[in-house]
Design an enzyme around this catalytic site. Structure first.
Site, mmCIF file in Angstrom:
data_model
loop_
_atom_site.group_PDB
_atom_site.id
_atom_site.type_symbol
_atom_site.label_atom_id
_atom_site.label_comp_id
_atom_site.label_asym_id
_atom_site.label_seq_id
_atom_site.Cartn_x
_atom_site.Cartn_y
_atom_site.Cartn_z
ATOM 1 C CB ALA A 50 -0.895 -0.023 1.228
ATOM 2 N N GLY A 90 0.749 -4.952 1.040
ATOM 3 C CA GLY A 90 -0.433 -5.073 0.174
ATOM 4 C C GLY A 90 -0.166 -5.858 -1.105
ATOM 5 C CD GLU A 93 -2.000 -7.161 3.321
ATOM 6 O OE1 GLU A 93 -1.769 -6.050 2.790
ATOM 7 O OE2 GLU A 93 -2.399 -7.269 4.488
ATOM 8 C CD GLU A 112 1.930 -5.122 6.037
ATOM 9 O OE1 GLU A 112 2.708 -6.030 6.391
ATOM 10 O OE2 GLU A 112 1.232 -5.199 5.022
HETATM 11 N N1 CAA Z 1 4.525 3.152 -1.053
HETATM 12 C C1 CAA Z 1 4.883 4.274 -1.688
HETATM 13 N N2 CAA Z 1 5.975 4.387 -2.461
HETATM 14 C C2 CAA Z 1 6.734 3.280 -2.593
HETATM 15 C C3 CAA Z 1 6.418 2.074 -1.966
HETATM 16 C C4 CAA Z 1 5.252 2.027 -1.157
HETATM 17 N N3 CAA Z 1 4.844 0.925 -0.549
HETATM 18 N N4 CAA Z 1 7.380 1.170 -2.276
HETATM 19 C C5 CAA Z 1 8.257 1.801 -3.080
HETATM 20 N N5 CAA Z 1 7.876 3.068 -3.266
HETATM 21 C C6 CAA Z 1 8.549 4.111 -4.071
HETATM 22 C C7 CAA Z 1 9.757 4.669 -3.340
HETATM 23 O O1 CAA Z 1 9.384 5.663 -2.420
HETATM 24 C C8 CAA Z 1 10.567 5.213 -4.488
HETATM 25 O O2 CAA Z 1 10.001 6.448 -4.890
HETATM 26 P P1 CAA Z 1 10.984 7.683 -5.305
HETATM 27 O O3 CAA Z 1 11.725 7.179 -6.503
HETATM 28 O O4 CAA Z 1 10.010 8.786 -5.593
HETATM 29 O O5 CAA Z 1 11.867 7.906 -4.141
HETATM 30 C C9 CAA Z 1 10.293 4.210 -5.608
HETATM 31 O O6 CAA Z 1 9.098 3.515 -5.235
HETATM 32 C C10 CAA Z 1 11.400 3.179 -5.753
HETATM 33 O O7 CAA Z 1 11.597 2.583 -4.484
HETATM 34 P P2 CAA Z 1 13.038 2.467 -3.772
HETATM 35 O O8 CAA Z 1 13.906 3.599 -4.199
HETATM 36 O O9 CAA Z 1 12.809 2.297 -2.312
HETATM 37 O O10 CAA Z 1 13.561 1.136 -4.458
HETATM 38 P P3 CAA Z 1 14.602 0.078 -3.837
HETATM 39 O O11 CAA Z 1 14.950 -0.844 -4.932
HETATM 40 O O12 CAA Z 1 15.704 0.784 -3.118
HETATM 41 O O13 CAA Z 1 13.747 -0.716 -2.713
HETATM 42 C C11 CAA Z 1 11.836 -1.861 -1.849
HETATM 43 C C12 CAA Z 1 12.648 -1.500 -3.100
HETATM 44 C C13 CAA Z 1 12.646 -2.787 -0.951
HETATM 45 C C14 CAA Z 1 10.564 -2.587 -2.332
HETATM 46 C C15 CAA Z 1 11.466 -0.582 -1.101
HETATM 47 O O14 CAA Z 1 10.910 0.347 -2.014
HETATM 48 C C16 CAA Z 1 10.495 -0.786 -0.007
HETATM 49 O O15 CAA Z 1 10.856 -1.273 1.056
HETATM 50 N N6 CAA Z 1 9.205 -0.382 -0.207
HETATM 51 C C17 CAA Z 1 8.188 -0.449 0.777
HETATM 52 C C18 CAA Z 1 7.723 -1.868 1.009
HETATM 53 C C19 CAA Z 1 6.703 -1.908 2.130
HETATM 54 O O16 CAA Z 1 6.999 -1.600 3.277
HETATM 55 N N7 CAA Z 1 5.462 -2.313 1.795
HETATM 56 C C20 CAA Z 1 4.395 -2.408 2.732
HETATM 57 C C21 CAA Z 1 3.597 -1.163 2.757
HETATM 58 S S1 CAA Z 1 2.435 -1.110 4.068
HETATM 59 C C22 CAA Z 1 1.089 -1.998 3.537
HETATM 60 O O17 CAA Z 1 1.092 -2.571 2.443
HETATM 61 C C23 CAA Z 1 -0.050 -2.003 4.465
HETATM 62 C C24 CAA Z 1 -1.164 -2.899 4.144
HETATM 63 O O18 CAA Z 1 -1.148 -4.079 4.418
HETATM 64 C C25 CAA Z 1 -2.367 -2.365 3.564
#
Ligand code: CAA
Length: 261
Positions: A63, A108, A111, A131
């Site tokens: 998400a 998500g 999920e 999360e």
């Molecule tokens: N939400 C918003 N933006 C996201 C995102 C997310 N979940 N995941 C990645 N992005 C964005 C980053 O902010 C980045 O944007 P910018 O270029 O504008 O900075 C772009 O995507 C590329 O991401 P990274 O630079 O971080 O890429 P990376 O290769 O270094 O890392 C990754 C990849 C390990 C997937 C890392 O992006 C990451 O950890 N993302 C978040 C994963 C996460 O925590 N997901 C769970 C979200 S909470 C949820 O889903 C709740 C629920 O159950 C409903």
């Protein structure tokens, strides 16, 4: 649509979450568009769906953390409901849905994959429920579907530790059915979807319903669900044709496609 692509090839529809710059993260617009896309699928023609993410790096990275960062308790609950409603629509969609997981499937992303009927992934896929590291619980069904899929013990380990797992481990614990080299994933998904689409559509739909509705009730109630759906197939053109084809001893005959939807 801004973030969803939809393509129909014969009886197979492919939905692509297309927000590559944010690794296909699910914001409200993506969820709304996914909902509208599902509503628009032509169920008279399409017999199987594939769900994937745009690009080579990510299926869905969760998400949208930016959107969630300033939500109040009530807004957080509403955002969870928005995701859950769409995912439940996917899970109970009349036809099978195959998740072709082509990279990160986090939060998500994991999920939404679990809301699909079948999961296959590429070798670079990474799964996890990160999360608790963000100060929240999984909110789009992760606490419920992961435990049902891989067992409560493994689900609790993944969710409490927030540790990601790679494709081979996801395969080992039964989170995905098969792992393919990245370049072969979509062809494998299309082949599987094509195989499903060739089978009798009423029967396939009834199988999905029977499994989904039977899995959460006791066996006595579950077999009654099966009996009704089994009975429902009889007198259909497909049942009559499928059985007559088997019983016909003419070796030269060629099987016609099933017609009923
Ligand atoms: N939400 C918003 N933006 C996201 C995102 C997310 N979940 N995941 C990645 N992005 C964005 C980053 O902010 C980045 O944007 P910018 O270029 O504008 O900075 C772009 O995507 C590329 O991401 P990274 O630079 O971080 O890429 P990376 O290769 O270094 O890392 C990754 C990849 C390990 C997937 C890392 O992006 C990451 O950890 N993302 C978040 C994963 C996460 O925590 N997901 C769970 C979200 S909470 C949820 O889903 C709740 C629920 O159950 C409903």
């Amino acid at each position: 649509m801004e973030f969803i692509l939809y393509e129909q090839k014969g009886a197979v529809g492919t939905i692509t979450i297309n927000r590559e710059k944010a690794l296909n993260a699910l914001n409200s617009t993506v969820l709304d568009e996914l909902n509208q896309t599902l509503d628009a699928v032509n169920l008279d023609e399409v017999r199987c769906l594939i769900l994937t993410g745009a690009g080579q790096k990510s299926f869905v990275a969760g998400a949208d953390i930016g959107e969630m960062s300033s939500l109040t308790k009530a807004e957080g609950e509403a955002f969870g409901k928005k995701g859950n409603d769409v995912f439940r629509k996917l899970e109970t969609f009349p036809i099978p849905v195959i998740a072709a997981i082509n990279g990160f499937a986090l939060g998500g992303g994991c999920e939404i994959a679990m809301s699909c009927d079948i999961r296959i992934c590429s070798e670079n896929a990474v799964f996890g429920q990160p999360e608790v590291g963000l100060g929240i619980t999984p909110g789009f069904g992760g606490t419920q579907r992961l435990a049902r899929l891989v067992g409560a013990g493994m689900a609790k380990q993944m969710i409490y530790t927030a540790r990601n797992i790679k494709a081979d481990e996801a395969y080992r614990i039964g989170l995905v059915n098969a792992v393919y080299p990245q370049e072969e994933l979509m062809a494998a998904a299309e082949k599987m979807a094509g195989g499903i689409a060739k089978n009798a559509p009423i029967a396939v739909r009834n199988c999905k319903k029977a499994i989904n509705e039977g899995i959460d009730v006791d066996m006595d109630a579950a077999i009654v669900i099966e009996e009704k759906l089994f009975g429902d197939c009889f007198e259909t053109e497909d049942q009559k044709y499928g059985m007559a084809f088997f019983l016909d001893k003419n070796k030269e005959k060629v099987k016609e496609p099933f017609k009923n939807c």
